[in-house]
Motif scaffolding. Structure first.
Motif, short mmCIF file in Angstrom:
data_model
loop_
_atom_site.label_atom_id
_atom_site.label_comp_id
_atom_site.label_asym_id
_atom_site.label_seq_id
_atom_site.Cartn_x
_atom_site.Cartn_y
_atom_site.Cartn_z
N LEU A 96 6.84 -9.59 -7.78
CA LEU A 96 6.84 -10.32 -6.52
C LEU A 96 7.00 -9.36 -5.34
O LEU A 96 6.37 -9.53 -4.30
CB LEU A 96 7.96 -11.36 -6.50
CG LEU A 96 7.97 -12.24 -5.25
CD1 LEU A 96 6.70 -13.08 -5.16
CD2 LEU A 96 9.19 -13.14 -5.21
N HIS A 97 7.83 -8.34 -5.53
CA HIS A 97 8.03 -7.34 -4.49
C HIS A 97 6.69 -6.68 -4.13
O HIS A 97 6.37 -6.48 -2.94
CB HIS A 97 9.03 -6.30 -5.00
CG HIS A 97 9.57 -5.42 -3.93
ND1 HIS A 97 9.63 -4.05 -4.04
CD2 HIS A 97 10.09 -5.69 -2.71
CE1 HIS A 97 10.14 -3.53 -2.94
NE2 HIS A 97 10.43 -4.50 -2.12
N LEU A 98 5.91 -6.34 -5.14
CA LEU A 98 4.59 -5.74 -4.91
C LEU A 98 3.63 -6.73 -4.25
O LEU A 98 2.87 -6.37 -3.35
CB LEU A 98 4.00 -5.23 -6.23
CG LEU A 98 4.67 -3.99 -6.83
CD1 LEU A 98 4.09 -3.70 -8.21
CD2 LEU A 98 4.47 -2.78 -5.92
N LEU A 99 3.69 -7.99 -4.69
CA LEU A 99 2.80 -9.00 -4.12
C LEU A 99 3.07 -9.20 -2.62
O LEU A 99 2.13 -9.44 -1.85
CB LEU A 99 2.98 -10.33 -4.85
CG LEU A 99 2.36 -10.42 -6.25
CD1 LEU A 99 2.74 -11.75 -6.91
CD2 LEU A 99 0.85 -10.27 -6.19
N LEU A 100 4.32 -9.10 -2.22
CA LEU A 100 4.64 -9.24 -0.80
C LEU A 100 3.97 -8.14 0.03
O LEU A 100 3.53 -8.39 1.16
CB LEU A 100 6.16 -9.19 -0.60
CG LEU A 100 6.96 -10.34 -1.21
CD1 LEU A 100 8.45 -10.12 -1.00
CD2 LEU A 100 6.54 -11.69 -0.62
N PHE A 101 3.89 -6.94 -0.53
CA PHE A 101 3.22 -5.84 0.17
C PHE A 101 1.70 -5.99 0.13
O PHE A 101 1.00 -5.56 1.06
CB PHE A 101 3.60 -4.50 -0.47
CG PHE A 101 4.93 -3.96 -0.03
CD1 PHE A 101 5.11 -3.45 1.24
CD2 PHE A 101 6.02 -3.96 -0.90
CE1 PHE A 101 6.33 -2.95 1.66
CE2 PHE A 101 7.25 -3.46 -0.50
CZ PHE A 101 7.40 -2.96 0.79
N LEU A 106 -0.79 -13.29 4.31
CA LEU A 106 0.19 -14.36 4.18
C LEU A 106 1.60 -13.88 4.54
O LEU A 106 2.32 -14.56 5.28
CB LEU A 106 0.19 -14.89 2.74
CG LEU A 106 1.20 -16.00 2.41
CD1 LEU A 106 0.87 -17.26 3.21
CD2 LEU A 106 1.20 -16.30 0.92
N THR A 107 1.98 -12.72 4.04
CA THR A 107 3.36 -12.25 4.18
C THR A 107 3.55 -11.17 5.24
O THR A 107 4.67 -10.75 5.50
CB THR A 107 3.86 -11.69 2.83
OG1 THR A 107 3.10 -10.51 2.50
CG2 THR A 107 3.70 -12.72 1.72
N GLY A 108 2.46 -10.70 5.82
CA GLY A 108 2.56 -9.62 6.80
C GLY A 108 2.58 -8.25 6.16
O GLY A 108 2.63 -7.23 6.86
N GLY A 109 2.54 -8.20 4.81
CA GLY A 109 2.51 -6.92 4.11
C GLY A 109 3.71 -6.05 4.45
O GLY A 109 4.85 -6.51 4.51
N SER A 110 3.44 -4.77 4.69
CA SER A 110 4.51 -3.81 4.97
C SER A 110 5.15 -4.03 6.34
O SER A 110 6.21 -3.47 6.63
CB SER A 110 3.97 -2.39 4.90
OG SER A 110 2.91 -2.21 5.82
N HIS A 205 11.14 -9.29 5.43
CA HIS A 205 10.42 -8.08 5.05
C HIS A 205 10.59 -7.85 3.55
O HIS A 205 11.67 -8.10 2.99
CB HIS A 205 10.95 -6.89 5.84
CG HIS A 205 10.08 -5.68 5.76
ND1 HIS A 205 10.15 -4.77 4.72
CD2 HIS A 205 9.08 -5.23 6.58
CE1 HIS A 205 9.26 -3.82 4.91
NE2 HIS A 205 8.60 -4.07 6.03
N PRO A 206 9.56 -7.34 2.87
CA PRO A 206 9.66 -7.12 1.42
C PRO A 206 10.82 -6.25 0.98
O PRO A 206 11.38 -6.45 -0.10
CB PRO A 206 8.32 -6.45 1.08
CG PRO A 206 7.38 -6.91 2.14
CD PRO A 206 8.21 -7.04 3.38
N THR A 207 11.21 -5.27 1.82
CA THR A 207 12.28 -4.36 1.41
C THR A 207 13.64 -5.06 1.29
O THR A 207 14.57 -4.50 0.71
CB THR A 207 12.41 -3.20 2.42
OG1 THR A 207 12.58 -3.74 3.74
CG2 THR A 207 11.17 -2.32 2.38
N SER A 208 13.74 -6.27 1.80
CA SER A 208 15.00 -7.01 1.69
C SER A 208 15.16 -7.69 0.34
O SER A 208 16.22 -8.26 0.05
CB SER A 208 15.07 -8.09 2.79
OG SER A 208 15.04 -7.52 4.07
N PHE A 209 14.11 -7.62 -0.49
CA PHE A 209 14.12 -8.40 -1.73
C PHE A 209 13.73 -7.55 -2.94
O PHE A 209 12.90 -7.95 -3.76
CB PHE A 209 13.16 -9.59 -1.59
CG PHE A 209 13.42 -10.42 -0.36
CD1 PHE A 209 14.53 -11.23 -0.27
CD2 PHE A 209 12.54 -10.37 0.72
CE1 PHE A 209 14.78 -11.99 0.86
CE2 PHE A 209 12.77 -11.14 1.86
CZ PHE A 209 13.90 -11.94 1.93
#
Length: 286
Positions: A96-101, A106-110, A205-209
């Motif tokens: 999921l962490h990779l998918l967010l990036f 959808l998620t804003g990526g990085s 942000h993905p780095t929070s998860f």
């Protein structure tokens, strides 16, 4: 301002630790909490960006959507036990962490998502720091109430699963039903923690998860004490506060957590709460 920030972090840590605590009551060590936090946080933020800022709707969505995602996932991963369950939940969080990036549309990526409207209650905008703290406290209280209700309802069943799952199943306990219920509720509480984190940071942000957050939440629960709901509360409060007061030496927080975990494993299996309870019992005995 610093006190408000620490209090917010403690409340978020308590919610995430309650998610871990529920799974540990069934002797399941889950690293999936950050994944469900991400689902809840991104769900609430995306709804707010679409104009749905009602705080009751956002809180409900941050609980319900991760819980719904946990249902089919639970059917797959709850068949596993021990190390295999740990590894699969670890991998789920990494995926999921990779998918967010990898899904910037959808998620804003990085870059993550920022600039979303503040939650509202009727016509009142909950944008100031006091409102953010009150909302975090309300969600933490709700998470605690849900956890207490679940543990009270399923105490004996969870204890039987923790003690000997195979024996409990052979005696007629529908083990998968209680494991699935715990997994779904755990995911929902983690989702609320994700929304609270996004609301505090004003960004998601993905780095929070990542997996590191899962390790922190596990440390909060085990060091505080996995035998009582006070454990996650005490553990999160103590360790989050200690990490903040390390200031510029915050990089040593992980070493502190590791040292405390070793101490708990060697001399205080019940964590802080268990050690204090044992001390009181000894004094009463004397």
């Amino acid at each position: 301002m610093l006190v408000s920030s620490i209090a917010n972090q403690v409340l978020i840590g308590v919610m995430a630790s309650l998610s871990v605590f529920i799974m540990l009551r069934m002797d399941l060590l889950s690293f999936a909490t950050p994944a469900f936090m991400a689902i809840g946080g991104y769900t609430a933020v995306l709804l707010a960006m679409q104009g749905a800022t009602n705080v009751l709707l956002l809180v409900a969505a941050s609980f319900v959507v991760p819980a719904l995602v946990a249902m089919p996932l639970g059917a797959l991963v709850l068949r596993l036990r021990g190390t295999y369950f740990v590894l699969v939940t670890f991998v789920l969080t990494e995926i999921l962490h990779l998918l967010l990036f990898m899904t910037p549309g959808l998620t804003g990526g990085s870059d993550g998502l920022a600039g979303f409207p503040a939650p509202t209650l009727f016509t009142m905008e909950l944008a100031d720091s006091r409102s953010v703290l009150v909302l975090a406290a309300a969600m933490a209280l709700l998470g605690a109430i849900i956890t207490v209700a679940l543990i009270s309802l399923c105490r004996q069943h969870f204890a039987a699963i923790e003690e000997n799952e195979a024996l409990a199943e052979s005696l007629g306990l529908v083990v998968w039903r209680y494991k699935a219920l715990g997994f779904v509720i755990s995911a929902g509480i983690a989702g609320m923690a994700g929304f609270s984190l996004a609301n505090m940071l004003l960004t998601v942000h993905p780095t929070s998860f990542g997996v590191q957050q899962a390790v922190d939440h596990l440390a909060f629960t085990v060091i505080g004490g996995r035998g009582s709901i006070l454990g996650p509360v005490i553990g999160a409060s103590t360790l989050v506060t200690a990490s903040n007061f390390l200031g510029n030496q915050g990089q040593y927080a992980q070493g502190l957590f590791g040292l405390l975990l070793v101490i708990v494993a060697l001399v205080a299996r019940g964590g802080i709460v268990g050690a204090v309870a044992a001390l009181f019992r000894r004094r009463r005995g004397r």
